[in-house]
Design an enzyme around this catalytic site. Structure first.
Site, PDB file in Angstrom:
ATOM      1  N   LYS A  77       1.044  -0.734  -0.102  1.00  0.00           N
ATOM      2  CA  LYS A  77       0.110  -0.093   0.006  1.00  0.00           C
ATOM      3  C   LYS A  77       1.564   1.152   0.010  1.00  0.00           C
ATOM      4  O   LYS A  77       1.566   1.091   0.713  1.00  0.00           O
ATOM      5  CB  LYS A  77      -0.867   0.191   1.100  1.00  0.00           C
ATOM      6  CG  LYS A  77      -1.608   0.925   1.380  1.00  0.00           C
ATOM      7  CD  LYS A  77      -2.832   0.673   2.813  1.00  0.00           C
ATOM      8  CE  LYS A  77      -3.765   2.144   3.038  1.00  0.00           C
ATOM      9  NZ  LYS A  77      -4.430   1.924   3.582  1.00  0.00           N
ATOM     10  N   SER A 152      -9.367   2.051   3.146  1.00  0.00           N
ATOM     11  CA  SER A 152      -8.660   2.649   2.146  1.00  0.00           C
ATOM     12  C   SER A 152      -7.541   2.264   1.311  1.00  0.00           C
ATOM     13  O   SER A 152      -7.341   2.899   0.546  1.00  0.00           O
ATOM     14  CB  SER A 152      -7.768   3.663   2.890  1.00  0.00           C
ATOM     15  OG  SER A 152      -6.955   3.007   3.912  1.00  0.00           O
ATOM     16  N   SER A 176     -10.247  -0.270   7.230  1.00  0.00           N
ATOM     17  CA  SER A 176      -9.212  -0.866   5.686  1.00  0.00           C
ATOM     18  C   SER A 176      -8.797  -1.555   4.873  1.00  0.00           C
ATOM     19  O   SER A 176      -7.782  -1.402   4.198  1.00  0.00           O
ATOM     20  CB  SER A 176      -8.498   1.142   5.778  1.00  0.00           C
ATOM     21  OG  SER A 176      -9.202   1.965   5.527  1.00  0.00           O
TER      22      SER A 176
END
Ligand code: GLN
Length: 485
Positions: A77, A152, A176
């Site tokens: 990420k 997210s 997330s």
């Protein structure tokens, strides 16, 4: 064909010499090139570095010094700092930021011999539940490209679901990892707060943020957590506890397991199709010998409001460092220092980030601190105590990961409250610091549904065991969206 394999299968194939890391890495790079224009799941693809790392991994495998993850491609990420590779955190503010050091998680996974394919798209500063707040544009759900992947960590979830990478890292402040895992039909684990180092993971809300693995299966998550977890003296909230082998308990039987079903997780607001899938998963556990016990987490309704005081308060403080001087974006031709601050922050941050900073500074301001922040901290304790009481009675708690399946891009962008409610079942777990996992459990209207399993602190081994046993009995985790088969 490598893309249909789990990380555990790829690991055996590499060890047996059936494929090299270079071949494997190239095949995933090719898939990213072929498919990611439909998904936008990557912000940066690091082809050259990946192939160089793969070559080194192949040498390790040949010389007999490889571990189980050596040579396995994966993605980070874009919230984890990577030396020499851009770390944007999904924001214009950091569009030109190259970190001078690696996050601990990045270092650990590199030490395990893993090959980084690139950095995945995400909501700006991890604020969002749909991946629509990214400066780099929305990510699309591989099961229906008009739908969001969740957020997210939506880029990580979408790329694993479309099999553009065997695994990815995520971070979970209020859901997330689990919510996008649920919406994309993959497995995602949020570890106990303090289990995985936050050093070099760009801070959103420091008392809630936690990194973790996202992959096809619980077994793969166990292998990844083995590499990610552990004490780090550079993170003052990292816990000095030994890291067990998270694969050791995977095969334990479920018989006798006490599963708590909180009535608050099955009430109003839960989509009927999602409820049906989750109930079927619970029946499966019952058939495997688990005991189902009705419980109550009476303060569940306070979790979202408490979170939206605590998280913005912490983010307003964490994000004050982005001032146009020390990092990232600086406005053109500032008139004076004040103009530099105002325009750099005004132009560099997106709408959702600004909303959070405003709410946070308000909640922390002298006249309102007691009414909001202090009150939220008190309620946070009550939410946490609900879980402690429940764990006197049951081993784990089960329910949906998200109240619905993936919604359409644009559907909730003008309604922040409805967006915030997407995390209604995940947020309390962060407030209490507990570990939780989302496991693919079926489909509703052709879109994936995740089952959430919550355990007591540091009981990740049990979560992974319970999820793995379910995956031995079902094949929801093996489903691949048609366009990416
Ligand atoms: N959706 C929640 C938020 O917008 C949680 C995000 C997260 O876990 N990083 O804050």
């Amino acid at each position: 064909m490598y893309h249909t394999k789990t990380l555990a299968e790829l690991s055996s194939m590499l060890a047996a010499g059936k494929v090299s890391s270079v071949e494997l890495t190239q095949s995933f790079i090719d898939r990213i090139k072929q498919h990611d224009s439909d998904l936008n799941s990557f912000i940066t693809v690091t082809e050259e570095q990946a192939l160089a790392q793969a070559k080194l991994a192949d040498e390790k495998i040949q010389s007999g010094t490889a571990g189980p993850l050596t040579g396995i491609p994966f993605a980070h990420k874009d919230i984890f700092c990577t030396q020499d590779v851009k770390t944007s955190c999904g924001s214009k503010m950091l569009d030109n930021f190259i970190a001078p050091y690696n996050a601990t998680v990045v270092e650990k996974m590199a030490d395990a011999g893993m090959v980084m394919l690139g950095k995945t798209n995400m909501d700006e500063f991890a604020m969002g539940s749909s991946n629509e707040t990214s400066y780099y544009g929305p990510v699309r759900n591989p099961w229906n490209t008009n739908a969001v992947p969740g957020g997210s960590s939506g880029g990580s979830a979408a790329s694993v679901a479309a099999r553009l990478t065997p695994a990815a890292t995520g971070t979970d402040t209020g859901g997330s990892i689990r919510q996008p895992a649920s919406l994309c039909g993959i497995t995602g684990l949020k570890p106990t707060y303090g289990r995985v180092s936050r050093y070099g993971m760009i801070a959103f809300a420091s008392s809630l943020d936690q990194g973790g693995p996202m992959a096809q299966t619980a077994e793969d998550c166990a292998l990844l957590l083995n590499a990610m977890a552990g004490f780090d003296r550079r993170d003052s909230t990292s816990l000095e506890l030994d890291v067990p082998d998270y694969t050791a308990d995977l095969s334990k039987a479920i018989k006798g397991l006490k599963i708590g079903l909180p009535k608050e997780y099955f009430g109003e607001g839960l989509d009927a199709g999602v409820a049906e899938v989750v109930n079927q998963a619970i029946q499966q556990y019952k058939a495997m010998g688990a005991e189902i016990i009705d419980i109550s987490l009476p303060n569940t309704h306070l979790a979202v409001p408490v979170y939206y005081v605590v998280a913005p308060a912490e983010c307003s403080s964490n994000l004050s460092r982005f001032d146009g001087v020390r990092f990232g974006y600086r406005c053109e031709a500032p008139r004076d220092l004040e103009d530099l601050y105002k325009r750099s922050r005004g132009e560099g941050f997106g709408t959702e980030v600004k909303r959070r900073i405003m709410v946070g500074t308000y909640a922390l301001s002298a006249g309102y601190y007691d009414a909001y922040y202090l009150k939220a901290q008190q309620l946070r304790r009550m939410i946490s105590e609900d879980f402690s009481k429940a764990f006197e009675q049951v081993d784990v708690i089960m329910g949906p990961s998200s109240p619905g399946t993936a919604f359409n891009i644009g559907e909730k962008t003008n309604d922040p409250v409805s967006m915030y409610l997407s995390d209604i079942y995940t947020i309390a777990v962060n407030l209490a610091g507990l570990p939780g996992i989302s496991v693919p459990a079926g489909f509703s209207n052709n879109m994936p549904v995740g089952l959430q399993i919550i355990a007591n602190s540091f009981d990740e081994s049990r979560l992974l065991n319970i999820a793995h046993q379910y995956q031995l009995a079902t094949d929801w985790h093996k489903q691949i969206p048609k366009a990416f088969a």
